[in-house]
Design a protein around this motif. Structure first.
Motif, mmCIF file in Angstrom:
data_model
loop_
_atom_site.group_PDB
_atom_site.id
_atom_site.type_symbol
_atom_site.label_atom_id
_atom_site.label_comp_id
_atom_site.label_asym_id
_atom_site.label_seq_id
_atom_site.Cartn_x
_atom_site.Cartn_y
_atom_site.Cartn_z
ATOM 1 N N ASP A 222 -3.326 26.552 47.478
ATOM 2 C CA ASP A 222 -2.953 25.355 48.240
ATOM 3 C C ASP A 222 -3.270 24.083 47.467
ATOM 4 N N LEU A 223 -3.462 24.189 46.138
ATOM 5 C CA LEU A 223 -3.754 23.016 45.326
ATOM 6 C C LEU A 223 -2.658 21.963 45.470
ATOM 7 N N ALA A 224 -1.400 22.403 45.530
ATOM 8 C CA ALA A 224 -0.295 21.450 45.678
ATOM 9 C C ALA A 224 -0.443 20.632 46.957
ATOM 10 N N GLU A 225 -0.967 21.246 48.008
ATOM 11 C CA GLU A 225 -1.161 20.529 49.267
ATOM 12 C C GLU A 225 -2.237 19.461 49.126
ATOM 13 N N HIS A 226 -3.329 19.798 48.462
ATOM 14 C CA HIS A 226 -4.414 18.828 48.276
ATOM 15 C C HIS A 226 -4.009 17.696 47.342
ATOM 16 N N LEU A 227 -3.045 17.964 46.462
ATOM 17 C CA LEU A 227 -2.559 16.936 45.543
ATOM 18 C C LEU A 227 -1.448 16.086 46.156
ATOM 19 N N GLY A 228 -0.997 16.445 47.353
ATOM 20 C CA GLY A 228 0.086 15.702 47.988
ATOM 21 C C GLY A 228 1.463 16.027 47.454
ATOM 22 N N LEU A 229 1.608 17.201 46.813
ATOM 23 C CA LEU A 229 2.893 17.592 46.228
ATOM 24 C C LEU A 229 3.715 18.467 47.169
ATOM 25 N N ARG A 230 3.065 19.115 48.120
ATOM 26 C CA ARG A 230 3.759 19.970 49.080
ATOM 27 C C ARG A 230 2.874 20.054 50.323
ATOM 28 N N SER A 231 3.489 20.086 51.497
ATOM 29 C CA SER A 231 2.706 20.159 52.731
ATOM 30 C C SER A 231 2.667 21.584 53.264
ATOM 31 N N ARG A 232 1.645 21.891 54.042
ATOM 32 C CA ARG A 232 1.566 23.190 54.698
ATOM 33 C C ARG A 232 2.734 23.362 55.664
ATOM 34 N N GLU A 233 3.146 22.260 56.307
ATOM 35 C CA GLU A 233 4.278 22.322 57.235
ATOM 36 C C GLU A 233 5.560 22.726 56.519
ATOM 37 N N ALA A 234 5.753 22.216 55.306
ATOM 38 C CA ALA A 234 6.958 22.576 54.545
ATOM 39 C C ALA A 234 6.946 24.064 54.216
ATOM 40 N N LEU A 235 5.792 24.586 53.777
ATOM 41 C CA LEU A 235 5.703 26.007 53.452
ATOM 42 C C LEU A 235 5.988 26.867 54.672
ATOM 43 N N LEU A 236 5.389 26.536 55.807
ATOM 44 C CA LEU A 236 5.612 27.312 57.029
ATOM 45 C C LEU A 236 7.066 27.211 57.472
ATOM 46 N N GLY A 237 7.674 26.046 57.253
ATOM 47 C CA GLY A 237 9.087 25.888 57.586
ATOM 48 C C GLY A 237 9.983 26.772 56.739
ATOM 49 N N TRP A 238 9.684 26.878 55.448
ATOM 50 C CA TRP A 238 10.487 27.749 54.574
ATOM 51 C C TRP A 238 10.331 29.208 54.993
ATOM 52 N N ILE A 239 9.134 29.576 55.389
ATOM 53 C CA ILE A 239 8.894 30.953 55.837
ATOM 54 C C ILE A 239 9.713 31.249 57.085
ATOM 55 N N ALA A 240 9.677 30.355 58.051
ATOM 56 C CA ALA A 240 10.434 30.557 59.296
ATOM 57 C C ALA A 240 11.933 30.549 59.045
ATOM 58 N N ASP A 241 12.408 29.620 58.214
ATOM 59 C CA ASP A 241 13.846 29.523 57.934
ATOM 60 C C ASP A 241 14.368 30.777 57.242
ATOM 61 N N ALA A 242 13.506 31.500 56.563
ATOM 62 C CA ALA A 242 13.913 32.730 55.864
ATOM 63 C C ALA A 242 13.885 33.950 56.787
ATOM 64 N N GLY A 243 13.597 33.729 58.068
ATOM 65 C CA GLY A 243 13.552 34.852 59.008
ATOM 66 C C GLY A 243 12.309 35.700 58.839
ATOM 67 N N LEU A 244 11.202 35.063 58.476
ATOM 68 C CA LEU A 244 9.950 35.774 58.229
ATOM 69 C C LEU A 244 8.864 35.290 59.179
ATOM 70 N N VAL A 245 7.871 36.131 59.383
ATOM 71 C CA VAL A 245 6.699 35.762 60.166
ATOM 72 C C VAL A 245 5.448 36.062 59.352
ATOM 73 N N VAL A 246 4.381 35.326 59.647
ATOM 74 C CA VAL A 246 3.103 35.549 58.974
ATOM 75 C C VAL A 246 2.336 36.633 59.730
ATOM 76 N N LEU A 247 2.069 37.744 59.055
ATOM 77 C CA LEU A 247 1.329 38.855 59.660
ATOM 78 C C LEU A 247 -0.177 38.693 59.485
ATOM 79 N N GLY A 248 -0.579 37.931 58.508
ATOM 80 C CA GLY A 248 -1.988 37.724 58.243
ATOM 81 C C GLY A 248 -2.154 36.978 56.945
ATOM 82 N N ARG A 249 -3.389 36.597 56.642
ATOM 83 C CA ARG A 249 -3.656 35.861 55.408
ATOM 84 C C ARG A 249 -5.077 36.157 54.943
ATOM 85 N N LEU A 250 -5.214 36.389 53.651
ATOM 86 C CA LEU A 250 -6.525 36.555 53.032
ATOM 87 C C LEU A 250 -6.759 35.368 52.113
ATOM 88 N N ASP A 251 -7.956 34.793 52.149
ATOM 89 C CA ASP A 251 -8.268 33.605 51.362
ATOM 90 C C ASP A 251 -9.394 33.882 50.372
#
Length: 391
Positions: free
Chosen positions: A329-358
């Motif tokens: 998520d470095l791009a998000e902290h640098l102001g180059l991409r937002s978390r909302e944009a990433l989640l939007g691309w995921i939804a627009d592709a017909g995908l859902v988030v099943l989980g996340r490991l950090d």
């Protein structure tokens, strides 16, 4: 061989020329002068800042020392004038301003330091005093010399020699509790950020692998993630990459690890044909324009690979399959991409988030408070997003 054109200069009253090698992103200078041990660091620095190439014609080790002296000048803290106090409100911060300023400074630094040039003869030898034998390193980096003289920056040559040593000695990458020794090739990014390998080694495998034990590794690079998947018991892995260097590097590493029968490699953009129970992708993390070969593993202009992976993932997953997106998520902290944009691309592709490991990165820059991007690096988190088909 990419990036070959002809460099011309005047020497002993004659016009001479040689092939220009620019795999590292070094820009061919418009003006070239001959340089030797009589050139001071201050004079070299002024000429380099003006865009002049310095073709070295003296002791090789002195050229290295001159390069180090120029680097010290570039890295000296710059004096800044105190801004005059004003009652006007401070302007709104520009998204990504710190990153773009840092990249501009790095670009200017690279341009100046790439100004020291060396000539290689038809078999990659150097006719300089105390010059090392770089022929094997250059063959691995650039391919057969074919009897053609060439010129490249001293820093590019050092990069080729460094890559030769990495390829000869390998690098240990932690995974599944046992280090994998990976041998990066010239122009293929080394897996120095071990946290993303750990995420792929630890994430729960999808149940669909029980009935269809096939995984795709999109953007195979050195082959390290394909090796981890094969070691975890995936019966067949197909790794893809658009770079011939990467495909050759992955093939070499998988053969060294004895996994060549489990992993097949395809030179293609993004996905191979068919569907798999698991599709893994670790795209470049920052949406910016790459310059050199190694930049292509870090920078993805317009997030094209990321968007392409998400857009095509649905049709390449079998029923119950998962896509693993490994992304910082470095791009998000640098102001180059937002978390909302990433989640939007995921939804627009017909995908859902099943989980996340950090995972928090442990590399040195994340701890270096003098780094210009420290605020973003210290907050960075690398994630493995488990994605599935919606509905």
């Amino acid at each position: 061989m990419t990036g070959l054109s002809e460099l011309r200069w005047t020497e002993k009253g004659e016009t001479r020329s040689a092939l220009w090698r620019m795999d590292s992103g070094a820009v061919m200078p418009k003006t070239v002068v001959l340089a030797d041990d009589t050139l001071t660091a201050d004079s070299a620095y002024r000429l380099a800042c003006a865009g002049t190439g310095l073709l070295w014609r003296s002791d090789f080790q002195n050229a290295r020392q001159l390069l180090q002296a120029m680097a010290r000048r570039m890295d000296q803290p710059k004096k800044t004038r105190a801004k005059k106090a004003t009652s006007d409100a401070a302007p709104a911060p520009v998204p990504g301003a710190a990153f773009h300023a840092h990249r501009l400074a790095q670009s200017q630094r690279n341009r100046v330091l790439n100004s020291i040039l060396v000539e290689l003869d038809g078999d990659y030898g150097m006719a300089l005093r105390r010059a090392p034998d770089v022929r094997q390193a250059c063959v691995q980096a650039f391919g057969p010399a074919q009897g053609q003289r060439s010129v490249l920056s001293l820093r590019s040559l050092q990069g080729a020699v460094g890559a030769f040593e990495w390829r000869k000695n390998g690098v240990e990458v932690p995974g599944m509790g046992v280090a994998l020794r990976i041998y990066p090739h010239y122009g293929v990014f080394s897996p120095v950020r071990g946290e993303y390998v750990d995420l792929v080694a630890q994430a729960p495998l999808p149940e669909a692998l029980r009935t269809q034990s096939l995984a795709f590794d999109v953007g195979v690079g050195t082959g390290v993630l394909s090796a981890v998947l094969a070691r975890r018991g995936v019966e067949q892995v197909v790794g893809t990459d658009l770079s011939e260097r990467a495909v050759a590097c992955a093939r070499d590493n998988l053969q060294r690890l004895g996994l060549q029968n489990q992993v097949s490699l395809v030179k293609t953009h993004l996905f191979p044909t068919g569907q798999a129970a698991l599709v893994v992708c670790n795209p470049p993390w920052l949406p910016a324009r790459p310059v050199g070969l190694l930049d292509q593993a870090v920078y993805d202009e317009g997030s094209q690979m990321l968007k392409g992976f998400l857009a095509g993932l649905h049709e390449h997953l079998c029923e119950g399959g998962e896509g693993w997106l490994v992304l910082s998520d470095l791009a998000e902290h640098l102001g180059l991409r937002s978390r909302e944009a990433l989640l939007g691309w995921i939804a627009d592709a017909g995908l859902v988030v099943l989980g996340r490991l950090d995972a928090k990165p442990v590399h040195a820059k994340a701890q270096d408070s003098t780094d210009p991007l420290y605020a973003a690096r210290s907050a960075e988190v690398t994630s493995l997003w488990r994605l599935g088909a919606a509905g």
